[in-house]
Enzyme design. Structure first.
Site, PDB file in Angstrom:
ATOM      1  N   GLU A 157       1.593  -6.309  -5.253  1.00  0.00           N
ATOM      2  CA  GLU A 157       1.311  -4.849  -6.391  1.00  0.00           C
ATOM      3  C   GLU A 157       2.239  -4.664  -6.784  1.00  0.00           C
ATOM      4  O   GLU A 157       3.236  -4.497  -7.705  1.00  0.00           O
ATOM      5  CB  GLU A 157       0.122  -4.301  -6.340  1.00  0.00           C
ATOM      6  CG  GLU A 157      -0.075  -3.057  -7.368  1.00  0.00           C
ATOM      7  CD  GLU A 157      -1.874  -2.639  -7.301  1.00  0.00           C
ATOM      8  OE1 GLU A 157      -1.780  -1.611  -7.373  1.00  0.00           O
ATOM      9  OE2 GLU A 157      -2.369  -3.008  -6.748  1.00  0.00           O
ATOM     10  N   ASP A 206       0.865  -1.226  -0.140  1.00  0.00           N
ATOM     11  CA  ASP A 206      -0.165   0.329  -0.112  1.00  0.00           C
ATOM     12  C   ASP A 206       0.706   1.306   0.202  1.00  0.00           C
ATOM     13  O   ASP A 206       0.233   2.383  -1.056  1.00  0.00           O
ATOM     14  CB  ASP A 206      -1.005   0.315   1.388  1.00  0.00           C
ATOM     15  CG  ASP A 206      -1.996  -1.333   1.772  1.00  0.00           C
ATOM     16  OD1 ASP A 206      -1.206  -2.085   1.545  1.00  0.00           O
ATOM     17  OD2 ASP A 206      -3.338  -1.616   1.020  1.00  0.00           O
TER      18      ASP A 206
END
Length: 372
Positions: free
Chosen positions: A264, A23
């Site tokens: 990610e 994040d």
């Protein structure tokens, strides 16, 4: 961003560190790129300020890092507000926003086909505000991927002067071995990987960040490994490295021969490193993460030959399904050159699309034009 270009008014980015580093990793890269390449002053609100400062120890002149707490001073709302990964904007902050406020929620990255249909959709809120969904993705019908302008230069340096990068990272060049970086989740079949590397027909160097070192030491039933430690496991030399800055991590991926990545942020960086990669998606209930893996494989291998397709699909699915075995490693060695050529071609092809930060600015400007 040129020296003459004035900064746009500040934008606010909100980030909650739900799990791991992804994040904040994505948010810091986005904030930095918007400041450096788009001339936007950024306030980055992060709930885990200690971890954020670890990613940005030197800070950035045009990124104001703020601690997001219940007592945070939200004295004024920015004209552009970016919520990341549906973290939710504070109620007190929403009360400061107006109907002219541009509110975007940047979602998680996925290669699944449905993303194209949801990208850019508005979601009117009960308080009169409108929240837009912005989906990163791999096709021109999505928001694209984070990709800074410095990456081609970094790749060129890795190709021309790899030894200099190894030394900068505090590691000795080891061109006679296959260099692998390992970044994974706890559910990865690490022991099976180590067993396969131990009997590798060619010497291997496995580079492990300190955050993953405990998984490796547990798999080998050893005492916890320390940063700087080198462990010999038959044909595999394991080297433990400290937490790297984002640019140094990009450099590491660029000089390795194979990169195991996850989630990610490291996934995107491995793509731009243009080297063979094994991606491990975040594990989800009902195995929905495997759907995401298969969607990416379909996109990643669309133009690959049958040899590359068979090798890459076998490796990535075995890694994600905890079915890794010696034959997967030996199969990759046999097709090492073809998978390397494909990774390079794929990265070059994908880089022809606009990057996420550019698409974000274009999307916001279109919204502004509609509202005038």
């Amino acid at each position: 961003m040129t020296a003459q270009q004035p900064l746009q008014p500040a934008w606010d980015i909100f980030c909650k560190v739900v799990d791991n580093f992804g994040d904040i990793g994505v948010c810091w890269r986005l904030a930095r790129q918007l400041a450096e390449e788009q001339g936007v002053a950024i306030r980055l609100w992060v709930d885990d300020i200690v971890l954020a400062q670890r990613f940005a120890p030197e800070g950035h002149a045009d990124v104001d890092l703020q601690h997001w707490t219940e007592q945070a001073d939200f004295s004024v709302a920015a004209t552009v507000v970016i919520e990341t990964f549906s973290c939710g904007l504070p109620e007190r902050y929403q009360q400061l926003m107006t109907p002219q406020s541009i509110w975007l929620n940047i979602e998680y990255l996925s290669a699944e086909a449905w993303v194209e249909g949801f990208h850019g959709r508005p979601s009117p809120q009960a308080n009169g505000l409108v929240r837009y969904f912005f989906y990163p993705g791999f096709s021109p019908l999505t928001g694209g991927l984070l990709r800074e302008k410095f990456l081609p230069q970094l790749q060129q340096q890795a190709a021309q002067s790899p030894d200099a990068i190894w030394q900068h990272l505090g590691l000795q060049p080891k061109s006679e071995a296959i260099n692998i970086s390992l970044f994974c989740y706890a559910h990865a079949p690490v022991k099976a990987l180590l067993d396969s590397l131990a009997v590798s027909p060619q010497a291997v160097r496995l580079i492990v960040p300190e955050s993953i070192a405990l998984l490796v030491s547990q798999a080998l039933e050893c005492q916890p490994f320390q940063v700087g430690q080198s462990i010999q496991h038959q044909q595999c030399t394991i080297e433990v490295i400290p937490f790297l800055s984002q640019i140094d991590y990009d450099s590491l991926l660029a000089v390795c021969d194979l990169n195991f990545v996850r989630g990610e942020d490291s996934w995107i960086r491995a793509i731009w490193a243009a080297k063979p990669m094994i991606w491990l998606p975040y594990q989800q209930s009902e195995d929905t993460h495997l759907d995401k893996l298969n969607a990416f494989l379909k996109h990643y291998l669309m133009l690959a030959n049958d040899e590359v397709k068979e090798t890459v699909v076998s490796m990535m699915q075995a890694w994600a399904n905890k079915e890794w075995a010696v034959q997967h490693w030996q199969g990759w060695i046999s097709h090492r050159q073809s998978t390397a050529a494909h990774a390079k071609t794929y990265a070059a092809q994908l880089s022809q699309q606009p990057d996420l930060a550019t698409n974000l600015v274009i999307f916001i400007e279109k919204l502004r034009a509609i509202r005038v």
